[in-house]
Structure formats: C-alpha cells, structure tokens
Motif scaffolding. Sequence first.
Motif, PDB file in Angstrom:
ATOM      1  N   LEU A   7      -6.031   2.555  -8.516  1.00 16.99           N
ATOM      2  CA  LEU A   7      -5.546   2.573  -6.537  1.00 16.99           C
ATOM      3  C   LEU A   7      -6.909   2.753  -6.048  1.00 16.99           C
ATOM      4  O   LEU A   7      -7.640   3.818  -6.874  1.00 16.99           O
ATOM      5  N   TRP A  24       0.888  -0.852   0.140  1.00 17.35           N
ATOM      6  CA  TRP A  24      -0.077  -0.346  -0.155  1.00 17.35           C
ATOM      7  C   TRP A  24       1.114   1.482   0.494  1.00 17.35           C
ATOM      8  O   TRP A  24       2.045   1.192   0.015  1.00 17.35           O
ATOM      9  N   ASN A  26      -3.185  10.255   3.229  1.00 15.66           N
ATOM     10  CA  ASN A  26      -4.484   8.972   3.023  1.00 15.66           C
ATOM     11  C   ASN A  26      -3.350   8.046   2.206  1.00 15.66           C
ATOM     12  O   ASN A  26      -2.391   8.218   2.332  1.00 15.66           O
ATOM     13  N   VAL A  27      -4.097   7.154   2.104  1.00 16.73           N
ATOM     14  CA  VAL A  27      -3.701   5.805   1.525  1.00 16.73           C
ATOM     15  C   VAL A  27      -4.330   5.299   0.071  1.00 16.73           C
ATOM     16  O   VAL A  27      -5.695   5.159   0.144  1.00 16.73           O
ATOM     17  N   CYS A  28      -3.092   4.586  -0.572  1.00 13.27           N
ATOM     18  CA  CYS A  28      -3.937   3.981  -1.834  1.00 13.27           C
ATOM     19  C   CYS A  28      -3.547   2.300  -1.822  1.00 13.27           C
ATOM     20  O   CYS A  28      -2.327   2.270  -1.965  1.00 13.27           O
ATOM     21  N   GLU A  41     -11.302  17.239  -3.289  1.00 15.37           N
ATOM     22  CA  GLU A  41     -10.436  16.362  -4.110  1.00 15.37           C
ATOM     23  C   GLU A  41     -11.511  15.921  -5.763  1.00 15.37           C
ATOM     24  O   GLU A  41     -10.756  15.965  -6.627  1.00 15.37           O
ATOM     25  N   HIS A 100       1.157   5.222   1.357  1.00 15.34           N
ATOM     26  CA  HIS A 100       0.706   6.596   1.955  1.00 15.34           C
ATOM     27  C   HIS A 100       1.520   7.644   2.051  1.00 15.34           C
ATOM     28  O   HIS A 100       2.976   7.474   1.807  1.00 15.34           O
ATOM     29  N   ARG A 105      -8.177   4.812  -3.280  1.00 12.25           N
ATOM     30  CA  ARG A 105      -7.763   5.554  -2.144  1.00 12.25           C
ATOM     31  C   ARG A 105      -8.889   6.232  -1.337  1.00 12.25           C
ATOM     32  O   ARG A 105      -9.695   6.429  -1.551  1.00 12.25           O
TER      33      ARG A 105
END
Length: 158
Positions: A99, A72, A78-80, A124, A74, A101
């Motif tokens: 991804l 992952w 955010n974490v993708c 976003e 990050h 997100r």
Amino acid sequence: MPEALRLLRREIRYSEAKTEEVNILRRIQYYDQQNEFFTRLSNHGNWMKAVVVHHLGLPSPNACQVANVEDWLHGSFNVCIPVTISVDGRRKHSGTRVLLRLPLPYRTGEEFRPGNSDEKIRCEAGIYAWLQENCPDVPIPQLYGFATSDGQTVFNSF
C-alpha cells in the motif's frame, strides 16, 4: 424542501447542520477536495509507480501495477493505494501487494499550516519504528519506507 449538502460519507441539511458541534462549513468542502486530490493522484500513476520502485528497489516501473481509484482505501486522514508487484526475476515477491499511503492534505491542515502532512508522516513512521523495536508481538504493517515533501527519504530493503 431545502437542498442537502454533500459531506464525504453522507448528505446533510441545514436542520441537521445547525445542531452539529463541528465546523460543517469546512466539512462540506471535503467532498470536492477529495475528488480533486484523487483525480490529481490518478493522473500521476507513473509517479506512484516510481515511488514504489524507489522504496522497494524494484528494477523498473513496469514491475508494479497501481490499483484503480475505486479500489483505493481511505479513512479520515489517509488514502492507501494498493500496488501489486509483478517481478519476473523475483518470484518471491511476484504478486505481493503493498500500500502506498498518503496523507489527505485537506484533512491535515496543509493549506493553512504547511508542513503538517510531513509532520504526520514523520510521527507515524517513528511510531512504526518504535513499535517494531519495542513491541514485536504487536501486529503492524511492514513499513518499507517513507518520504516527505522536502525530499527526505528513508527506506528498508524489500
């Protein structure tokens, strides 16, 4: 020797912390909060597959594979989560990587300002849409869809 406290990307001792101009007490909580959030997400792999299937219009959750936690990506907010598409009937998209997100709730202030993560997502997504329409030469990732915690979903065809 004083004990070091764990931050997200390093350790810090009191001698360093007292010179920082940020709230270190808040930041020392992020490491445990990140581990807790990532564990919760990894335990919900079927949910992540369902989200990707829904937004991309894939035939079933078996059409995608969620990456392991160590893969992952990050940043600060955010974490993708990489998801690989493998649809036999659609060779065009087989092997495509997308991804998923997600905002990090402990960084967006969700705990003390519920709705912050949803607002972040809407802003976003709006920026992506505006850039795609008004600045087509600016390279940005393809936005296939988004959802908020209240059930609002928007998606494009894959």
